[in-house]
Design a protein around this motif. Sequence first.
Motif: not given
Length: 120
Positions: A3-15, A31-34, A105-107
Amino acid sequence: MMDASEKRMHCARAAHEANRLYCEAMGDKSQVPWDEAPEWQRTSCMNGVDGALAGNTPEQSHESWLAEKKATGWSYGTEKDPVLKTHPCFVPYSQLPPEQRIKDAVFVSVVRAVAAALGA
């Protein structure tokens, strides 16, 4: 199907992780890990994801981050200190050093790449 919430979380974790590793490569080990990130940091990252998915440029992403920091009591400081709420990037985008502009830009790029890979 995700779902959209999971996709958003994956994007946030990766960024977040891309930014963490980029900072580490520049010698910034703050910075600490997600999975260890405090809630305020995760929330800020999720807000950045929303902006990137809405079409924010790296400059707009930074300016949104700056507005969020200001609204939550942060100010400029030569050292990043979450207790004192100071940050050396608490300046307009035009005043950021090139390596910090690259971080924005990376983010944005990572968010969009992960979203595209997940079909978002």
